[in-house]
Motif scaffolding. Structure first.
Motif, PDB file in Angstrom:
ATOM      1  N   ARG A   9      -8.200  -1.594  -3.690  1.00 34.46           N
ATOM      2  CA  ARG A   9      -7.428  -1.722  -2.447  1.00 34.46           C
ATOM      3  C   ARG A   9      -6.254  -0.752  -2.387  1.00 34.46           C
ATOM      4  O   ARG A   9      -5.543  -0.691  -1.404  1.00 34.46           O
ATOM      5  N   ARG A  67      -0.402   4.861  -1.199  1.00 36.07           N
ATOM      6  CA  ARG A  67      -1.856   4.707  -1.349  1.00 36.07           C
ATOM      7  C   ARG A  67      -2.589   6.047  -1.278  1.00 36.07           C
ATOM      8  O   ARG A  67      -3.596   6.249  -1.966  1.00 36.07           O
ATOM      9  N   ASP A  70      -7.118 -10.302  -0.159  1.00 34.15           N
ATOM     10  CA  ASP A  70      -6.432  -9.017  -0.010  1.00 34.15           C
ATOM     11  C   ASP A  70      -5.127  -9.087  -0.811  1.00 34.15           C
ATOM     12  O   ASP A  70      -4.697 -10.172  -1.212  1.00 34.15           O
ATOM     13  N   GLY A 100       0.787  -1.229   0.000  1.00 35.77           N
ATOM     14  CA  GLY A 100       0.000   0.000   0.000  1.00 35.77           C
ATOM     15  C   GLY A 100       0.816   1.273   0.000  1.00 35.77           C
ATOM     16  O   GLY A 100       0.252   2.364   0.166  1.00 35.77           O
ATOM     17  N   LYS A 115      -9.581   1.508  -0.213  1.00 31.18           N
ATOM     18  CA  LYS A 115      -9.700   0.993   1.137  1.00 31.18           C
ATOM     19  C   LYS A 115      -8.331   0.576   1.649  1.00 31.18           C
ATOM     20  O   LYS A 115      -7.637  -0.205   1.005  1.00 31.18           O
ATOM     21  N   GLY A 116      -7.926   1.106   2.811  1.00 33.93           N
ATOM     22  CA  GLY A 116      -6.652   0.710   3.395  1.00 33.93           C
ATOM     23  C   GLY A 116      -5.993   1.841   4.157  1.00 33.93           C
ATOM     24  O   GLY A 116      -6.447   2.989   4.135  1.00 33.93           O
TER      25      GLY A 116
END
Length: 393
Positions: free
Chosen positions: A374, A103, A240, A100, A113-114
């Motif tokens: 994600r 991100r 995930d 991520g 999302k994360g």
């Protein structure tokens, strides 16, 4: 597990450096400030990003702590730290990067999302420990094995860590047996980081280091090694850390249609400048990092000070004073490179950096074409907006 336990709350968390940027307090997820990140080739432990999914496990008795090796093998075995310490000790300089990383920038295109990471969910350390290939040989698995007579093809790592995504169960991930048993892959059961005993945030007393792949596979606080016929069926492998196209959203996602992400793509980021950088006309120094997965070296880092119209090459290095040549045998093959460039700036502009690895993989220009729900693997060109005015340095 005797000697190691996972708390149910956050009352016994370790101390952390006060200058970290905290993205989530419980569980604790934090990264260093950009400039701290590239102040040295080896990232100091206190400035190495912290990625957690629950309360930090506690060691009550190191002598009683053991890792259970089980699954599709004839003789399951409990390995204690004294058993691990007896094996040949290796030092592997390897960069870990959260899938991520960057991100936050991806979320500006569309919501993802994360944990909201900036550019510093990455770090480079010297890991010390036993090679997993040597550990598996203790239980009768030969080096460079692809499949066992029992059908074992994957090595699953199970943590003592408990996380809500597993409904209170342990964090777990896996790698292929062929990678686990290959000494050249440098997969470690690490008990040291930068010459010191692992601290609690980074997996004390024992963690897995899988060089060249996303950090999610380098399981901390190791409890069990399971030899299995299939890859790990846990949440973080099956539901995930998979790369979906921009057309997929939470209404039409089908997790089984994508493979779990392993190698990380070529990546770079500028760390000496803020996203919006104020300065007076004059010279500017541009510093950052570049890395690629799978042991691929960095061929070059291209820098532009006119928004990507024209480019010049930045200097790059690993160890200060030692020339870096992509894929040379003397390099740290699993580690990032740092880069530097200098330019004269007279008006407002965008400074852009992009890296090219030894396989000629390049970073995509725009984040929109790699957007995924994600928010993983944002490897788009890194852009800094420079404005002329009062300096913010």
């Amino acid at each position: 597990m005797p000697g190691l336990r996972a708390p149910s709350d956050y009352t016994n968390e370790p101390s952390r450096h006060p200058d970290l940027v905290v993205n989530s307090k419980e569980p604790f997820n934090a990264e260093p400030r950009r400039l701290h990140l590239v102040s040295s080739y080896v990232t100091p432990v206190e400035f190495f990003y912290k990625r957690n999914h629950g309360p930090i496990p506690i060691v009550d008795d190191i002598d009683r702590y053991s890792v259970t090796v089980t699954g599709l093998i004839e003789n399951p075995k409990d390995l204690y730290m004294k058993d691990i310490w007896k094996l040949p000790k290796y030092f592997v300089t390897a960069t870990l990067q959260c899938a991520g990383n960057r991100r936050t920038a991806m979320s500006k295109t569309r919501k993802v999302k994360g944990v909201g990471w900036d550019v510093a969910a990455i770090g480079n350390a010297v890991w010390g420990g036993a090679k997993l290939a040597d550990v598996l040989e203790l239980i009768g698995i030969r080096k460079n094995s692809n499949v066992l007579p029992s059908g074992g093809k994957h090595v699953e790592f199970i943590s003592i860590d408990k996380c809500k995504e597993e409904n209170g169960g342990p964090y777990k991930a896996s790698i292929p047996l062929s990678q686990a048993t290959n000494p050249e892959a440098d997969v470690l059961l690490a008990y040291e980081m930068n010459g010191e005993t692992l601290n609690r945030d980074h997996g004390y007393p024992l963690r897995v280091i899988v060089p060249g792949v996303i950090g999610a596979r380098s399981v901390k606080w190791l409890d069990c090694i399971n030899i299995a016929a299939e890859e790990c069926q846990g949440f973080f492998v099956q539901r995930d850390y998979k790369m979906f196209p921009p057309s997929v959203d939470w209404d039409n996602i089908k997790w089984s249609t994508r493979r779990p992400q392993m190698d990380f793509p070529v990546q770079c980021a500028i760390c000496s400048l803020a996203d919006v950088h104020m300065m007076k006309p004059g010279k500017i120094k541009i510093k950052g990092y570049a890395a690629s997965g799978g042991g691929r070296g960095i061929e070059r880092i291209d820098v532009s000070v006119d928004g990507g119209k024209t480019w010049f090459e930045a200097s790059k290095f690993q160890k200060p004073g030692v020339p870096y040549v992509s894929d040379d045998a003397s390099n740290d093959k699993w580690a990032w490179v740092l880069f530097e460039a200098e330019a004269e700036i007279s008006q407002g502009t965008d400074i852009v950096a992009k890296a090219v690895d030894s396989a000629a993989n390049v970073q995509p220009e725009n984040v929109a074409v790699i957007w995924n729900l994600r928010g993983i693997l944002n490897t788009s060109w890194h852009r800094i907006n420079v404005r002329i005015g009062h300096s913010n340095l």
